[in-house]
Write an enzyme that holds these catalytic residues in place. Structure first.
Site, PDB file in Angstrom:
ATOM      1  N   ASN A   1     -10.210   0.323   0.856  1.00 23.48           N
ATOM      2  CA  ASN A   1      -8.749   0.385   0.726  1.00 23.48           C
ATOM      3  C   ASN A   1      -8.342  -0.186  -0.636  1.00 23.48           C
ATOM      4  O   ASN A   1      -8.442  -1.392  -0.854  1.00 23.48           O
ATOM      5  CB  ASN A   1      -8.128  -0.427   1.876  1.00 23.48           C
ATOM      6  CG  ASN A   1      -6.616  -0.515   1.785  1.00 23.48           C
ATOM      7  OD1 ASN A   1      -6.009  -0.093   0.799  1.00 23.48           O
ATOM      8  ND2 ASN A   1      -6.008  -1.072   2.818  1.00 23.48           N
TER       9      ASN A   1
ATOM     10  N   HIS B   1      -3.039   7.223   3.074  1.00 23.46           N
ATOM     11  CA  HIS B   1      -3.508   5.948   2.514  1.00 23.46           C
ATOM     12  C   HIS B   1      -4.856   5.617   3.160  1.00 23.46           C
ATOM     13  O   HIS B   1      -5.015   5.730   4.372  1.00 23.46           O
ATOM     14  CB  HIS B   1      -2.466   4.867   2.797  1.00 23.46           C
ATOM     15  CG  HIS B   1      -2.963   3.494   2.516  1.00 23.46           C
ATOM     16  ND1 HIS B   1      -3.632   3.176   1.346  1.00 23.46           N
ATOM     17  CD2 HIS B   1      -2.922   2.354   3.246  1.00 23.46           C
ATOM     18  CE1 HIS B   1      -3.971   1.911   1.386  1.00 23.46           C
ATOM     19  NE2 HIS B   1      -3.562   1.383   2.520  1.00 23.46           N
TER      20      HIS B   1
ATOM     21  N   CYS C   1       0.792  -1.231   0.000  1.00 21.50           N
ATOM     22  CA  CYS C   1       0.000   0.000   0.000  1.00 21.50           C
ATOM     23  C   CYS C   1       0.827   1.285   0.000  1.00 21.50           C
ATOM     24  O   CYS C   1       0.293   2.360  -0.265  1.00 21.50           O
ATOM     25  CB  CYS C   1      -0.954   0.014   1.182  1.00 21.50           C
ATOM     26  SG  CYS C   1      -2.010  -1.422   1.236  1.00 21.50           S
TER      27      CYS C   1
HETATM   28  O1  UT7 Z   1      -3.352  -1.377   3.814  1.00 24.81           O
HETATM   29  C1  UT7 Z   1      -3.157  -2.070   5.007  1.00 24.81           C
HETATM   30  C2  UT7 Z   1      -4.297  -3.039   5.210  1.00 24.81           C
HETATM   31  N1  UT7 Z   1      -4.605  -3.442   6.527  1.00 24.81           N
HETATM   32  C3  UT7 Z   1      -4.992  -2.620   7.530  1.00 24.81           C
HETATM   33  O2  UT7 Z   1      -5.007  -1.439   7.426  1.00 24.81           O
HETATM   34  C4  UT7 Z   1      -5.480  -3.303   8.786  1.00 24.81           C
HETATM   35  C5  UT7 Z   1      -5.255  -2.517  10.048  1.00 24.81           C
HETATM   36  N2  UT7 Z   1      -6.108  -3.033  11.113  1.00 24.81           N
HETATM   37  C6  UT7 Z   1      -7.413  -2.649  11.232  1.00 24.81           C
HETATM   38  O3  UT7 Z   1      -7.875  -1.833  10.481  1.00 24.81           O
HETATM   39  C7  UT7 Z   1      -8.220  -3.247  12.347  1.00 24.81           C
HETATM   40  O4  UT7 Z   1      -7.389  -3.992  13.187  1.00 24.81           O
HETATM   41  C8  UT7 Z   1      -9.396  -4.140  11.818  1.00 24.81           C
HETATM   42  C9  UT7 Z   1     -10.424  -3.281  11.115  1.00 24.81           C
HETATM   43  C10 UT7 Z   1      -8.871  -5.193  10.861  1.00 24.81           C
HETATM   44  C11 UT7 Z   1     -10.058  -4.854  12.993  1.00 24.81           C
HETATM   45  O5  UT7 Z   1     -10.632  -3.878  13.877  1.00 24.81           O
HETATM   46  P1  UT7 Z   1     -10.512  -4.049  15.456  1.00 24.81           P
HETATM   47  O6  UT7 Z   1     -11.228  -2.933  16.091  1.00 24.81           O
HETATM   48  O7  UT7 Z   1      -9.050  -4.225  15.780  1.00 24.81           O
HETATM   49  O8  UT7 Z   1     -11.339  -5.370  15.720  1.00 24.81           O
HETATM   50  P2  UT7 Z   1     -10.841  -6.698  16.393  1.00 24.81           P
HETATM   51  O9  UT7 Z   1      -9.914  -7.443  15.491  1.00 24.81           O
HETATM   52  O10 UT7 Z   1     -10.344  -6.392  17.783  1.00 24.81           O
HETATM   53  O11 UT7 Z   1     -12.191  -7.518  16.507  1.00 24.81           O
HETATM   54  C12 UT7 Z   1     -13.221  -7.154  17.415  1.00 24.81           C
HETATM   55  C13 UT7 Z   1     -14.367  -8.108  17.236  1.00 24.81           C
HETATM   56  C14 UT7 Z   1     -13.958  -9.574  17.260  1.00 24.81           C
HETATM   57  O12 UT7 Z   1     -14.999 -10.289  17.893  1.00 24.81           O
HETATM   58  P3  UT7 Z   1     -14.860 -10.778  19.421  1.00 24.81           P
HETATM   59  O13 UT7 Z   1     -13.659 -11.652  19.448  1.00 24.81           O
HETATM   60  O14 UT7 Z   1     -14.674  -9.530  20.234  1.00 24.81           O
HETATM   61  O15 UT7 Z   1     -16.148 -11.476  19.685  1.00 24.81           O
HETATM   62  C15 UT7 Z   1     -13.913  -9.963  15.812  1.00 24.81           C
HETATM   63  O16 UT7 Z   1     -14.151 -11.344  15.610  1.00 24.81           O
HETATM   64  O17 UT7 Z   1     -14.968  -7.907  15.963  1.00 24.81           O
HETATM   65  C16 UT7 Z   1     -15.038  -9.135  15.243  1.00 24.81           C
HETATM   66  N3  UT7 Z   1     -14.920  -8.863  13.820  1.00 24.81           N
HETATM   67  C17 UT7 Z   1     -15.988  -8.579  13.061  1.00 24.81           C
HETATM   68  N4  UT7 Z   1     -17.303  -8.486  13.329  1.00 24.81           N
HETATM   69  C18 UT7 Z   1     -18.127  -8.160  12.338  1.00 24.81           C
HETATM   70  C19 UT7 Z   1     -13.801  -8.813  13.058  1.00 24.81           C
HETATM   71  N5  UT7 Z   1     -14.137  -8.510  11.787  1.00 24.81           N
HETATM   72  C20 UT7 Z   1     -15.479  -8.343  11.761  1.00 24.81           C
HETATM   73  C21 UT7 Z   1     -16.395  -8.020  10.748  1.00 24.81           C
HETATM   74  N6  UT7 Z   1     -17.695  -7.933  11.075  1.00 24.81           N
HETATM   75  N7  UT7 Z   1     -16.016  -7.773   9.473  1.00 24.81           N
END
Ligand code: UT7
Length: 344
Positions: free
Chosen positions: A301, A271, A124
């Site tokens: 993205n 980005h 990216c």
């Molecule tokens: O160009 C570079 C590309 N990558 C990035 O930029 C990624 C950078 N990271 C992020 O943007 C964030 O870490 C994410 C958006 C990927 C995740 O957000 P988060 O606030 O860190 O969520 P999390 O991983 O802590 O998940 C929280 C909860 C989990 O459930 P439990 O374990 O609390 O029950 C996940 O299973 O949200 C759940 N979850 C979802 N729920 C609904 C994860 N993805 C989803 C989803 N829909 N799509």
């Protein structure tokens, strides 16, 4: 000499997929995606569209705009394209594995017969690296004058559509700029064009954003049944933490090292990975939210296409004025990062 951006272009596929559309296929919701990422929809290429197809459209848009606005001496796009000395394409989703470089396919399609062509693969951060690379190569030889810098991605082809944490983040698209070496006096904040670039990498995070299969480390083997296409695996938390820290540091360095004030900047173009990443960096630096240009709500993205797509939207809508100072900043797999300071 100055390296100026003369024109911009973008291309996105026609198929728009909203968060609600995604929620019909996987266990997610519009509410979760918006509140965790700021993303509302994404555009997905059809089966017949590859990276070069989007790159060609964006490049043609940029060339056409240069003619329409009369910012180059040539009278037609056909004449202009023959003056392009270099095409640098940033992409993580090349048309073909290994070679040919996808930029060569773009070169052929647009008829840029006199241009050298190369691809850059730093995920990216690609556009930021590609802009600096093109500028350096233009500066390296007095006969080189113009370059097309393109970021083009068909990320939907390497997205794991069963991984709800990552698949909601990505979209397809392309952005392009036409660069020209002009007679302005050198680099410096008072001058036009590309003023300064920061590039960096932290390879200790190479596993955090990765397409595991298909390379020389884990090649496909004869007779192996391939039922899962190569796709992005991501450690979301590690990437998030890296991104907030490195975006903050890169913006701060570019401003301080060039003796600028925040008020000197017309726009910061980050980005477009996640609005929360940008907000967290903005909070640390006390930058008001409206200084950042954000369009991930619409496009999600698009990796190396995200910054040039933003540039094109700002440019065409008249929100970028001659002399405006803008700052790009980004991060990506590798892990890589960087930022450009540009006087429009
Ligand atoms: O160009 C570079 C590309 N990558 C990035 O930029 C990624 C950078 N990271 C992020 O943007 C964030 O870490 C994410 C958006 C990927 C995740 O957000 P988060 O606030 O860190 O969520 P999390 O991983 O802590 O998940 C929280 C909860 C989990 O459930 P439990 O374990 O609390 O029950 C996940 O299973 O949200 C759940 N979850 C979802 N729920 C609904 C994860 N993805 C989803 C989803 N829909 N799509």
């Amino acid at each position: 000499m100055a390296i100026e951006i003369k024109a911009t272009g973008k291309a996105v596929p026609s198929q728009r997929i909203s968060n609600d559309d995604l929620a019909l296929r996987i266990d997610t919701s519009d509410e979760w995606i918006r509140s965790h990422t700021g993303i509302g929809s994404r555009y997905i290429a059809d089966e017949d569209t590859a990276c070069s197809d989007l790159g060609v459209l964006a490049a043609r848009e940029a060339l056409n705009l240069a003619i329409e606005r009369g910012v180059v001496g040539e009278k037609t796009t056909g004449e202009l394209v023959l003056t392009v000395d270099l095409i640098v394409l940033a992409t993580a989703t090349q048309d073909y594995y290994s070679h040919p470089a996808t930029s060569c396919i773009i070169q052929h399609s647009i008829g840029a017969k006199n241009a050298a062509a190369m691809d850059i693969t730093v995920a990216c951060s690609g556009f930021i690296y590609a802009l600096e690379t093109a500028a350096a190569l233009l500066n390296a030889d007095r006969r080189r004058k113009r370059a097309l810098v393109i970021g083009a991605e068909v990320l939907s082809r390497i997205t794991n559509w069963e991984d709800r944490e990552s698949c909601v983040l990505f979209g397809d698209g392309a952005g392009a700029i036409l660069l020209e070496k002009t007679e302005d006096s050198g680099r410096g904040v008072a001058n036009r064009g590309l003023i300064r670039t920061i590039l960096g990498a932290d390879g200790s995070g190479w596993e955090y954003l990765i397409v595991q299969r298909g390379g020389s480390r884990h090649p496909w083997k004869k007779g192996e049944v391939v039922d899962v296409p190569p796709s992005i695996a991501m450690n979301g938390h590690a990437v998030y933490n890296f991104a907030v820290g490195i975006i903050t540091e890169t913006i701060d360095r570019l401003i301080k090292e060039e003796n600028l004030n925040l008020n000197d900047l017309a726009w910061i173009i980050p980005h477009q990975a996640n609005a929360r990443i940008v907000q967290a960096a903005g909070k640390r630096l006390k930058i008001p939210e409206d200084k950042f240009y954000l369009n991930m709500e619409e496009y999600a993205n698009t990796s190396s296409a995200s910054i040039p797509i933003c540039m094109d939207e700002l440019n065409r809508s008249g929100r970028l004025k001659k002399g405006d100072l803008i700052l790009t900043v980004g991060f990506g797999g590798g892990l890589t990062y960087g930022g450009n300071l540009i006087r429009w």
